[in-house]
Design a protein around this motif. Structure first.
Motif, PDB file in Angstrom:
ATOM      1  N   UNK A  33       0.822  -1.218   0.000  1.00 53.48           N
ATOM      2  CA  UNK A  33       0.000   0.000   0.000  1.00 53.48           C
ATOM      3  C   UNK A  33       0.857   1.270   0.000  1.00 53.48           C
ATOM      4  N   UNK A  34       0.250   2.356  -0.488  1.00 53.58           N
ATOM      5  CA  UNK A  34       0.892   3.672  -0.475  1.00 53.58           C
ATOM      6  C   UNK A  34       0.055   4.603   0.388  1.00 53.58           C
ATOM      7  N   UNK A  35       0.697   5.655   0.862  1.00 54.21           N
ATOM      8  CA  UNK A  35       0.012   6.631   1.712  1.00 54.21           C
ATOM      9  C   UNK A  35       0.417   8.038   1.286  1.00 54.21           C
ATOM     10  N   UNK A  36      -0.533   8.807   0.814  1.00 51.21           N
ATOM     11  CA  UNK A  36      -0.280  10.160   0.330  1.00 51.21           C
ATOM     12  C   UNK A  36      -0.359  11.141   1.511  1.00 51.21           C
ATOM     13  N   UNK A  37       0.644  11.106   2.355  1.00 46.60           N
ATOM     14  CA  UNK A  37       0.685  11.960   3.537  1.00 46.60           C
ATOM     15  C   UNK A  37       1.030  13.394   3.144  1.00 46.60           C
ATOM     16  N   UNK A  38       0.256  14.352   3.625  1.00 46.85           N
ATOM     17  CA  UNK A  38       0.458  15.751   3.259  1.00 46.85           C
ATOM     18  C   UNK A  38       1.777  16.309   3.789  1.00 46.85           C
ATOM     19  N   UNK A  39       2.182  15.888   4.983  1.00 46.02           N
ATOM     20  CA  UNK A  39       3.365  16.482   5.613  1.00 46.02           C
ATOM     21  C   UNK A  39       4.666  15.770   5.243  1.00 46.02           C
ATOM     22  N   UNK A  40       4.566  14.652   4.529  1.00 45.79           N
ATOM     23  CA  UNK A  40       5.780  13.894   4.233  1.00 45.79           C
ATOM     24  C   UNK A  40       6.788  14.665   3.378  1.00 45.79           C
ATOM     25  N   UNK A  41       6.397  15.317   2.277  1.00 45.54           N
ATOM     26  CA  UNK A  41       7.405  16.021   1.467  1.00 45.54           C
ATOM     27  C   UNK A  41       8.212  17.035   2.282  1.00 45.54           C
ATOM     28  N   UNK A  42       7.529  17.816   3.133  1.00 49.95           N
ATOM     29  CA  UNK A  42       8.244  18.798   3.945  1.00 49.95           C
ATOM     30  C   UNK A  42       9.175  18.140   4.942  1.00 49.95           C
ATOM     31  N   UNK A  43       8.721  17.065   5.585  1.00 52.91           N
ATOM     32  CA  UNK A  43       9.553  16.360   6.556  1.00 52.91           C
ATOM     33  C   UNK A  43      10.704  15.635   5.863  1.00 52.91           C
ATOM     34  N   UNK A  44      10.446  15.026   4.698  1.00 49.36           N
ATOM     35  CA  UNK A  44      11.502  14.327   3.963  1.00 49.36           C
ATOM     36  C   UNK A  44      12.612  15.287   3.546  1.00 49.36           C
ATOM     37  N   UNK A  45      12.240  16.507   3.263  1.00 51.16           N
ATOM     38  CA  UNK A  45      13.208  17.504   2.815  1.00 51.16           C
ATOM     39  C   UNK A  45      14.206  17.880   3.901  1.00 51.16           C
ATOM     40  N   UNK A  46      13.783  17.797   5.168  1.00 49.13           N
ATOM     41  CA  UNK A  46      14.599  18.369   6.244  1.00 49.13           C
ATOM     42  C   UNK A  46      15.029  17.360   7.307  1.00 49.13           C
ATOM     43  N   UNK A  47      14.482  16.132   7.298  1.00 46.88           N
ATOM     44  CA  UNK A  47      14.675  15.268   8.466  1.00 46.88           C
ATOM     45  C   UNK A  47      16.135  14.883   8.695  1.00 46.88           C
ATOM     46  N   UNK A  48      16.992  14.920   7.670  1.00 41.29           N
ATOM     47  CA  UNK A  48      18.409  14.615   7.863  1.00 41.29           C
ATOM     48  C   UNK A  48      19.248  15.860   8.161  1.00 41.29           C
ATOM     49  N   UNK A  49      18.622  17.041   8.124  1.00 37.82           N
ATOM     50  CA  UNK A  49      19.383  18.280   8.263  1.00 37.82           C
ATOM     51  C   UNK A  49      19.793  18.559   9.698  1.00 37.82           C
ATOM     52  N   UNK A  50      19.071  17.986  10.651  1.00 38.95           N
ATOM     53  CA  UNK A  50      19.391  18.169  12.068  1.00 38.95           C
ATOM     54  C   UNK A  50      19.542  16.790  12.714  1.00 38.95           C
ATOM     55  N   UNK A  51      20.594  16.610  13.467  1.00 36.93           N
ATOM     56  CA  UNK A  51      20.844  15.318  14.107  1.00 36.93           C
ATOM     57  C   UNK A  51      21.146  15.530  15.597  1.00 36.93           C
ATOM     58  N   UNK A  52      20.097  15.736  16.373  1.00 42.65           N
ATOM     59  CA  UNK A  52      20.314  15.952  17.811  1.00 42.65           C
ATOM     60  C   UNK A  52      20.701  14.659  18.520  1.00 42.65           C
ATOM     61  N   UNK A  53      21.414  14.790  19.615  1.00 43.53           N
ATOM     62  CA  UNK A  53      21.789  13.650  20.441  1.00 43.53           C
ATOM     63  C   UNK A  53      21.360  13.920  21.876  1.00 43.53           C
ATOM     64  N   UNK A  54      20.792  12.915  22.561  1.00 41.51           N
ATOM     65  CA  UNK A  54      20.409  13.129  23.963  1.00 41.51           C
ATOM     66  C   UNK A  54      21.642  13.240  24.847  1.00 41.51           C
TER      67      UNK A  54
END
Length: 607
Positions: free
Chosen positions: A431-452
């Protein structure tokens, strides 16, 4: 001035949480329903007289393995041969075989493990069974399988070293594996006709991926039998196990089948500040009986329910308060700051839960924060958190609906969103899922890499726990890995956190030195009766968690005359957590009938 002094509570040699306050009725009384009518009409059964000694003897003869040499006396420590079934084990096996399912609120230390091993052998027509257990019990399972297999006829173990024609096949699966992405169709691949749940409370949340997969299988295969066992089915609400009772016993379930009726009953039975009067539920009660006790008595008298109503160990359990010296004034000030909505480093909390979690960490002398080793600019970090929040919200909303295979967890939804936005378009069968927020999140999710990062403010609690561990032999129970590692290093003793290696190692401890142990990893299911002393450095607020933790040492096989447990109650956070646990343990005892260890020596403070 210490926080205890500021609260006006004098130190006491015994633990004394606050008493549960009188309820404030904020809802209409529970009404009459078709479910209540059905439950009142269910035939009652006296379990004590339901099965004779002849029945038990015939069961043991059927299940007993041929006599052969065993290594029980050579085990470390030596163990007695399990040549006879305990009364509750025999009752559970006989009842399940007669009814075709079982709801087993059986207390800790009563031998649920052997019961689960033998269940496929007594369930009529069983060919393939699945036994679910917590992941941290796998090492113990492997040892116990051999121990019991020398005396009892066990089913074929899937992937085992031998196979006997005509016997059922038992698959052993951890609850963690059921939660993994590749397990979305696990039960469909195994196709069991019997599912056995040990520590069944691990499936109490229908919204979780593991429980939704379990429920989906029973929806597709309603003839599957269910045996559910737990020392504590309901830690906070009867909603925790109404769905398990329905699947195990069907129309004979002593709990409501309709979800809205479960919700309504919960307003009168569950612990809470705003509740409903019992109303029609008083029909379950005898004169002067509390509604929870009437519910428990009706439930335990139902066919298909086998419950214990006594402790598995008749030895004293002493629970005492420990105050680890004056709490540093700086730490008290930071706890108050956290409650005001600010982390010690100046970060503002967005939710109350974050503030409470930080205050609890500070009670142990540290707090968690994010660090950014790559030096991302604040504007990028803010955008990253905003888009992550939007994506997580959309995932949460999607999971609230009807779940499907390959679409029933955050990880699988992420893969479905990726497939929906592939170029060229995805043409496979998933199955596929046309999530509205995915393109924006995919664009930036690797740009910040916080560590606890754990930031330590004070070692006062670490030093006290280390002194305790050096001056006697026992288990130091902790919630946080950072705290456990720090105490272990200061005391010169091992720390056992999560993972299979740690689970195997703690079981090999002889009880000749202190150890530090993770509550999450080792306070459930483990046989740790080689220790008779414990200190709980970070007390949980869950009554069920306390029952499990205390039962690691206060259980059959304990050689000491009594078991002693110290509890650190040096801040309001920990005092409140313990008081909440006491109230929830009282709810469990009233609705399950099983005496809760936390209540055995504790008396509530006056209002």
């Amino acid at each position: 001035m210490r926080l205890i002094d500021r609260l006006g509570v004098a130190p006491s040699p015994s633990v004394a949480p606050q008493v549960e306050r009188a309820p404030v009725y904020g809802r209409a009384p529970v009404g009459y329903s078709a479910d209540l009518s059905r439950i009142l009409a269910l035939p009652r059964r006296d379990l004590a007289t339901a099965y004779s000694a002849t029945d038990v003897e015939a069961l043991e003869t059927h299940l007993r393995a041929p006599t052969a040499p065993c290594g029980c006396a050579n085990m470390s420590p030596p163990r007695p041969c399990p040549a006879r079934l305990r009364r509750v084990q025999a009752q559970a096996l006989l009842e399940a075989s007669r009814v075709g399912g079982l709801l087993g609120p059986i207390g800790t230390g009563h031998g649920k493990e052997l019961t689960t091993f033998l269940m496929p052998m007594v369930m009529p027509g069983c060919r393939v069974a699945v036994l679910f257990i917590p992941a941290n019990l796998l090492p113990q399972f492997e040892a116990e399988w051999g121990y019991y297999g020398a005396h009892w006829r066990l089913p074929n173990l899937a992937g085992g070293r031998w196979f006997r024609a005509g016997l059922p096949v038992l698959h052993v699966v951890t609850y963690n594996k059921l939660s993994s992405q590749e397990a979305t169709d696990l039960l469909e691949r195994i196709r069991p006709d019997l599912v056995i749940l040990n520590e069944a409370h691990n499936l109490k949340d229908p919204r979780s991926a593991r429980t939704s997969r379990f429920l989906r299988y029973f929806e597709k295969h309603p003839r599957t039998r269910l045996v559910a066992l737990s020392g504590t089915f309901a830690s906070k609400s009867i909603k925790d196990y109404a769905h398990l009772s329905r699947l195990a016993l069907g129309e004979a379930s002593p709990l409501p089948l309709a979800h809205h009726v479960v919700e309504e009953w919960g307003t009168a039975l569950d612990p809470g500040k705003v509740v409903a009067p019992p109303g029609a539920l008083e029909r379950l009660c005898e004169p002067g009986e509390h509604v929870r006790e009437g519910f428990q008595r009706r439930r335990n008298a139902t066919r298909g329910v086998v419950a214990t109503e006594e402790s598995a160990l008749d030895k004293p359990l002493i629970i005492r308060t420990r105050y680890p010296g004056p709490v540093p004034e700086q730490l008290l000030a930071l706890i108050e700051l956290a409650h005001a909505g600010e982390r010690p480093d100046g970060e503002q909390f967005q939710e109350q839960l974050q503030a409470l979690a930080c205050a609890r960490q500070l009670s142990a002398g540290f707090y968690h924060r994010w660090r950014y080793p790559r030096g991302e600019p604040p504007e990028l970090i803010e955008k990253w958190f905003a888009r992550r929040k939007a994506w997580n919200k959309e995932v949460w909303e999607e999971l609230k609906g009807k779940r499907r295979e390959h679409m029933d967890s955050p990880g699988l939804l992420t893969k479905a969103a990726i497939r929906a936005h592939m170029s060229p378009p995805y043409e496979g069968d998933k199955p596929v899922w046309h999530a509205e927020t995915w393109p924006g999140w995919a664009e930036i999710h690797d740009a910040v890499q916080p560590e606890p990062q754990a930031v330590w403010v004070s070692d006062f609690l670490v030093k006290d726990a280390a002194d305790w561990a050096r001056s006697r032999v026992g288990i130091v129970w902790v919630e946080y890995p950072e705290l456990g590692e720090r105490i272990a290093k200061a005391a010169g003793v091992p720390y056992y956190g999560g993972g299979k290696v740690a689970s195997e190692a703690i079981l090999r401890e002889a009880g000749t030195r202190s150890v530090v142990a993770s509550i999450k990893a080792h306070a459930t299911g483990k046989n740790l009766q080689q220790f008779c002393r414990s200190i709980v450095v970070t007390p949980p607020s869950d009554g069920a968690a306390w029952e499990q933790l205390l039962a690691r040492t206060h259980r059959p096989g304990q050689q000491a005359q009594c078991v002693k447990v110290d509890v650190c109650l040096h801040t309001q956070e920990y005092m409140t957590a313990f008081a909440t646990a006491w109230i929830r343990a009282r709810f469990i005892q009233q609705t399950d009938g099983q005496p809760q260890k936390l209540l055995t020596t504790s008396q509530p403070l006056p209002e």
